[in-house]
Write a protein that holds these residues in place. Structure first.
Motif, PDB file in Angstrom:
ATOM      1  N   GLU A   1      -2.638   1.399  -8.744  1.00  0.00           N
ATOM      2  CA  GLU A   1      -2.293   0.254  -7.911  1.00  0.00           C
ATOM      3  C   GLU A   1      -0.775   0.053  -7.858  1.00  0.00           C
ATOM      4  O   GLU A   1      -0.221  -0.271  -6.801  1.00  0.00           O
ATOM      5  CB  GLU A   1      -2.968  -1.001  -8.462  1.00  0.00           C
TER       6      GLU A   1
ATOM      7  N   GLU B   1       0.776   2.560  -5.451  1.00  0.00           N
ATOM      8  CA  GLU B   1       0.602   2.163  -4.044  1.00  0.00           C
ATOM      9  C   GLU B   1       1.609   1.086  -3.659  1.00  0.00           C
ATOM     10  O   GLU B   1       2.210   1.125  -2.571  1.00  0.00           O
ATOM     11  CB  GLU B   1      -0.829   1.668  -3.830  1.00  0.00           C
ATOM     12  N   ALA B   2       1.816   0.120  -4.565  1.00  0.00           N
ATOM     13  CA  ALA B   2       2.795  -0.939  -4.297  1.00  0.00           C
ATOM     14  C   ALA B   2       4.212  -0.374  -4.263  1.00  0.00           C
ATOM     15  O   ALA B   2       5.040  -0.785  -3.439  1.00  0.00           O
ATOM     16  CB  ALA B   2       2.680  -2.027  -5.366  1.00  0.00           C
TER      17      ALA B   2
ATOM     18  N   VAL C   1       5.046   1.099  -0.944  1.00  0.00           N
ATOM     19  CA  VAL C   1       5.352   0.061   0.044  1.00  0.00           C
ATOM     20  C   VAL C   1       6.770  -0.460  -0.165  1.00  0.00           C
ATOM     21  O   VAL C   1       7.555  -0.591   0.786  1.00  0.00           O
ATOM     22  CB  VAL C   1       4.341  -1.099  -0.061  1.00  0.00           C
TER      23      VAL C   1
ATOM     24  N   GLU D   1       5.700  -6.234   4.127  1.00  0.00           N
ATOM     25  CA  GLU D   1       4.655  -6.157   3.107  1.00  0.00           C
ATOM     26  C   GLU D   1       5.213  -6.312   1.695  1.00  0.00           C
ATOM     27  O   GLU D   1       4.444  -6.360   0.732  1.00  0.00           O
ATOM     28  CB  GLU D   1       3.921  -4.811   3.203  1.00  0.00           C
ATOM     29  N   TRP D   2       6.522  -6.379   1.565  1.00  0.00           N
ATOM     30  CA  TRP D   2       7.133  -6.378   0.237  1.00  0.00           C
ATOM     31  C   TRP D   2       6.703  -7.539  -0.658  1.00  0.00           C
ATOM     32  O   TRP D   2       6.396  -7.309  -1.840  1.00  0.00           O
ATOM     33  CB  TRP D   2       8.663  -6.363   0.370  1.00  0.00           C
TER      34      TRP D   2
ATOM     35  N   GLU E   1       3.945  -9.270  -0.975  1.00  0.00           N
ATOM     36  CA  GLU E   1       2.616  -9.065  -1.544  1.00  0.00           C
ATOM     37  C   GLU E   1       2.592  -7.836  -2.451  1.00  0.00           C
ATOM     38  O   GLU E   1       1.944  -7.846  -3.515  1.00  0.00           O
ATOM     39  CB  GLU E   1       1.597  -8.902  -0.410  1.00  0.00           C
ATOM     40  N   ALA E   2       3.287  -6.782  -2.044  1.00  0.00           N
ATOM     41  CA  ALA E   2       3.335  -5.560  -2.866  1.00  0.00           C
ATOM     42  C   ALA E   2       4.014  -5.839  -4.204  1.00  0.00           C
ATOM     43  O   ALA E   2       3.615  -5.301  -5.248  1.00  0.00           O
ATOM     44  CB  ALA E   2       4.079  -4.458  -2.109  1.00  0.00           C
ATOM     45  N   ARG E   3       5.040  -6.690  -4.186  1.00  0.00           N
ATOM     46  CA  ARG E   3       5.751  -7.015  -5.421  1.00  0.00           C
ATOM     47  C   ARG E   3       4.829  -7.745  -6.395  1.00  0.00           C
ATOM     48  O   ARG E   3       4.823  -7.461  -7.602  1.00  0.00           O
ATOM     49  CB  ARG E   3       6.967  -7.874  -5.063  1.00  0.00           C
TER      50      ARG E   3
ATOM     51  N   LYS F   1       1.573  -7.515  -6.536  1.00  0.00           N
ATOM     52  CA  LYS F   1       0.594  -6.538  -7.009  1.00  0.00           C
ATOM     53  C   LYS F   1       1.206  -5.613  -8.055  1.00  0.00           C
ATOM     54  O   LYS F   1       0.595  -5.340  -9.105  1.00  0.00           O
ATOM     55  CB  LYS F   1       0.101  -5.721  -5.806  1.00  0.00           C
ATOM     56  N   TYR F   2       2.405  -5.153  -7.788  1.00  0.00           N
ATOM     57  CA  TYR F   2       3.105  -4.256  -8.715  1.00  0.00           C
ATOM     58  C   TYR F   2       3.349  -4.957 -10.055  1.00  0.00           C
ATOM     59  O   TYR F   2       3.068  -4.406 -11.127  1.00  0.00           O
ATOM     60  CB  TYR F   2       4.428  -3.825  -8.074  1.00  0.00           C
TER      61      TYR F   2
END
Length: 417
Positions: free
Chosen positions: A42, A45-46, A49, A58-59, A61-63, A65-66
């Motif tokens: 996961e 994937e982040a 992005v 998308e940054w 939300e990706a941050r 998640k990361y």
């Protein structure tokens, strides 16, 4: 670190872990391989992005998640550490690599005496606000082992500095197909460049937790009144304090406290200053502590000696732009000490002690004193004491002084009990 500080630290560590002596003697197997593998996937994937300029929308939300994935890995490592650590074979079997730290200790996968996540420490100790920055990674506070930094004769013996860290999982540093878990010194790194396009991403930070933890564990915390009324009892706390490692790229700011106070009195001020990224990037904070009940010329001499040692170690050739631009901040009596140590003719302070014309002292030089050419008719022991306390050249490298409520013309407070 004194006994009280050790007790506090032990309580913190046991409180966080809920472990017992018995549980530390047994090392349960590391059981998080599958969870770690999913978290790494996961996070990868982040990372893809976050390393793509075209996907900037998308940054955010990706941050999130990361960072959640990094926190999961960090929690698993802390659990293993609380259970007695892990051997080299287990560490090699992890689906990620732990980057070696200059404060390495093989028994601890984090290579620190202890690692604290920001939400595990009370950030309000001596502080009125919490200073944070949103970004990649998770904020940590790392307790450096004793003796990790070089001790100085005039610096408080190293009681384990608390480093401001940010943990990231770096997919640009693959080792045998595994990403690298890194702890970055946050005050030395504002951003990280990731991916093929070297996308600039801010690093997450919590600057308040390390400050709160440092002063909570400090030998000098809570000795303000003791230092004022029983100064000999607190003499061991006199010296320079460094909460973070020395950074040759930053200008030192040296804070000196006043009467019935201590170096932790600047905790809120320095915490607030760290809000400004320009200050974080260009300045590092040092603190001079002393028992304020001593005759102030004694701590002044200790401060001069400490600055001389630091100059010799970090600027022996005199070529450091940063060490040649030291800023000194003195509060109240600390301002008098600061002013005295940066005087070009400190011996003039003695003119009120002797029945001699003021111009006698104005015309004196440090070389005259060193050669024994003094107008004073004193015995050798007294002359030696006067020389040690009043005859010196100004501290090198100081280019700016900030005075805070400093009684340059004296204070009526000095006349009461």
């Amino acid at each position: 670190m004194n006994t009280a500080s050790l007790v506090i630290l032990l309580g913190l560590m046991l409180g966080l872990s809920g472990c017992s002596v018995h549980s530390q003697l047994q090392k349960p197997p590391y059981t998080h391989y599958q969870d770690d593998a999913l978290a790494i996937q996961e996070a990868r994937e982040a990372w893809l992005v976050l390393s793509s300029p075209r996907r900037s929308h998308e940054w955010p939300e990706a941050r999130k998640k990361y960072n959640a994935c990094i926190r999961k890995l960090a929690s698993h490592l802390k659990q293993a550490s609380r259970n007695g650590g892990m051997d080299e074979a287990t560490r090699q079997s992890l689906p990620f690599v732990i980057e070696k730290s200059p404060y390495a200790r093989d028994s601890n996968p984090w290579h620190y005496e202890a690692i604290f996540m920001s939400d595990e420490v009370d950030p309000t100790y001596r502080l009125r606000e919490t200073v944070t920055v949103e970004g990649m990674g998770i904020p940590l506070a790392g307790l450096a082992p004793e003796g990790a930094s070089r001790p100085h004769a005039n610096m408080l013996r190293d009681n384990g500095n608390v480093h401001t860290l940010t943990a990231i999982l770096d997919f640009d540093r693959m080792v045998d197909g595994k990403p690298t878990l890194r702890t970055l010194p946050r005050l030395m790194n504002e951003h990280i460049l990731i991916g093929r396009h070297k996308v600039r991403q801010p690093l997450a930070a919590n600057f308040s937790v390390p400050i709160a933890l440092f002063w909570k564990l400090s030998d000098a915390d809570g000795t303000e009144l003791l230092g004022a009324f029983r100064p000999k009892k607190a003499i061991s706390t006199m010296g320079l304090y460094f909460s973070e490692p020395y950074d040759p790229k930053k200008i030192p700011v040296l804070f000196t406290h006043g009467l019935m106070s201590g170096p932790a009195t600047f905790a809120n001020l320095t915490n607030r200053l760290l809000v400004d990224p320009v200050i974080r990037e260009n300045y590092q904070f040092w603190f001079f502590g002393y028992p304020s009940g001593l005759a102030w010329t004694i701590p002044a001499g200790r401060q001069r000696a400490a600055l001389a040692e630091l100059t010799q170690e970090y600027n022996s050739l005199g070529a450091s732009r940063e060490m040649n631009n030291i800023v000194m901040v003195g509060h109240s009596m600390g301002g008098l000490i600061t002013r005295f140590n940066t005087s070009t003719k400190p011996w003039i302070l003695m003119k009120g002690l002797f029945e001699l014309p003021p111009e006698t002292f104005e015309s004196m030089t440090a070389d005259n004193w060193k050669e024994g050419l003094t107008p004073l008719n004193c015995d050798d022991h007294t002359l030696e004491q006067l020389h040690n306390n009043f005859i010196f050249t100004p501290a090198k490298g100081v280019t700016r002084i900030v005075y805070m409520a400093t009684p340059h013309r004296g204070s009526t407070f000095a006349d009461n009990w």
